[in-house]
Design a protein around this motif. Structure first.
Motif, PDB file in Angstrom:
ATOM      1  N   ASP A   2      29.867 -25.344 -24.343  1.00  0.00           N
ATOM      2  CA  ASP A   2      30.039 -24.232 -23.416  1.00  0.00           C
ATOM      3  C   ASP A   2      31.011 -23.244 -24.041  1.00  0.00           C
ATOM      4  O   ASP A   2      32.124 -23.596 -24.404  1.00  0.00           O
ATOM      5  CB  ASP A   2      30.582 -24.750 -22.082  1.00  0.00           C
ATOM      6  N   GLY A   3      30.613 -21.989 -24.177  1.00  0.00           N
ATOM      7  CA  GLY A   3      31.447 -20.970 -24.780  1.00  0.00           C
ATOM      8  C   GLY A   3      32.436 -20.327 -23.824  1.00  0.00           C
ATOM      9  O   GLY A   3      33.208 -19.454 -24.226  1.00  0.00           O
ATOM     10  N   ASP A   4      32.437 -20.744 -22.561  1.00  0.00           N
ATOM     11  CA  ASP A   4      33.332 -20.160 -21.563  1.00  0.00           C
ATOM     12  C   ASP A   4      34.765 -20.601 -21.840  1.00  0.00           C
ATOM     13  O   ASP A   4      35.073 -21.793 -21.822  1.00  0.00           O
ATOM     14  CB  ASP A   4      32.905 -20.614 -20.169  1.00  0.00           C
ATOM     15  N   PRO A   5      35.683 -19.656 -22.105  1.00  0.00           N
ATOM     16  CA  PRO A   5      37.061 -20.045 -22.420  1.00  0.00           C
ATOM     17  C   PRO A   5      37.826 -20.621 -21.231  1.00  0.00           C
ATOM     18  O   PRO A   5      38.867 -21.237 -21.414  1.00  0.00           O
ATOM     19  CB  PRO A   5      37.705 -18.734 -22.890  1.00  0.00           C
ATOM     20  N   THR A   6      37.310 -20.474 -20.009  1.00  0.00           N
ATOM     21  CA  THR A   6      38.008 -21.004 -18.842  1.00  0.00           C
ATOM     22  C   THR A   6      37.666 -22.472 -18.568  1.00  0.00           C
ATOM     23  O   THR A   6      38.302 -23.098 -17.729  1.00  0.00           O
ATOM     24  CB  THR A   6      37.680 -20.178 -17.581  1.00  0.00           C
ATOM     25  N   VAL A   7      36.693 -23.013 -19.266  1.00  0.00           N
ATOM     26  CA  VAL A   7      36.281 -24.405 -19.061  1.00  0.00           C
ATOM     27  C   VAL A   7      37.248 -25.326 -19.809  1.00  0.00           C
ATOM     28  O   VAL A   7      37.660 -25.037 -20.929  1.00  0.00           O
ATOM     29  CB  VAL A   7      34.836 -24.628 -19.558  1.00  0.00           C
ATOM     30  N   LYS A  12      33.642 -29.126 -22.343  1.00  0.00           N
ATOM     31  CA  LYS A  12      32.928 -28.108 -23.111  1.00  0.00           C
ATOM     32  C   LYS A  12      31.670 -28.621 -23.806  1.00  0.00           C
ATOM     33  O   LYS A  12      30.792 -27.848 -24.140  1.00  0.00           O
ATOM     34  CB  LYS A  12      33.845 -27.493 -24.167  1.00  0.00           C
TER      35      LYS A  12
END
Length: 80
Positions: A2-7, A12
Motif C-alpha cells: 500500500d503506497g498510502d503514507p498514513t497506513v 502496508k
C-alpha cells in the motif's frame, strides 16, 4: 504494498502465494511509481482463525501479469 503514507508499516504489505508450475516474473518497473503494479489472475482469499484467535486470510493466485491498460483489454476468456 500500500503506497498510502498514513497506513501503519505493519499493514502496508500482504503476501500472495502464486500456485504455478513455473516461477512468475515481475513486470518491469514503471517510471515515476514507487512500486511496480501487477495484476493477479485467479485470486482467491480464504479467511481462517489464526493461532492467536484473530481472523486472518490466505491469499492465493494462479498467475501474475502486468496490469491491463486501455491498449491491453482483458481477453474474452477472462471475461467469461
Amino acid at each position: 504494498m500500500d503506497g498510502d503514507p498514513t497506513v501503519k508499516a505493519s499493514q502496508k504489505t500482504v503476501a500472495v502465494k502464486i500456485l504455478s508450475e513455473t516461477e512468475p516474473t515481475a513486470p518491469p518497473a514503471m517510471p515515476g511509481l514507487p512500486i511496480t503494479p501487477v495484476e493477479f489472475v485467479g485470486m482467491t482469499v480464504t479467511p481462517y482463525v489464526g493461532q492467536t484467535g484473530r481472523l486472518a486470510y490466505s491469499i492465493r493466485a494462479t498467475a501474475m501479469r502486468p496490469p491491463r491498460t486501455k491498449q491491453t483489454p482483458a481477453s474474452k476468456e477472462a471475461a467469461a
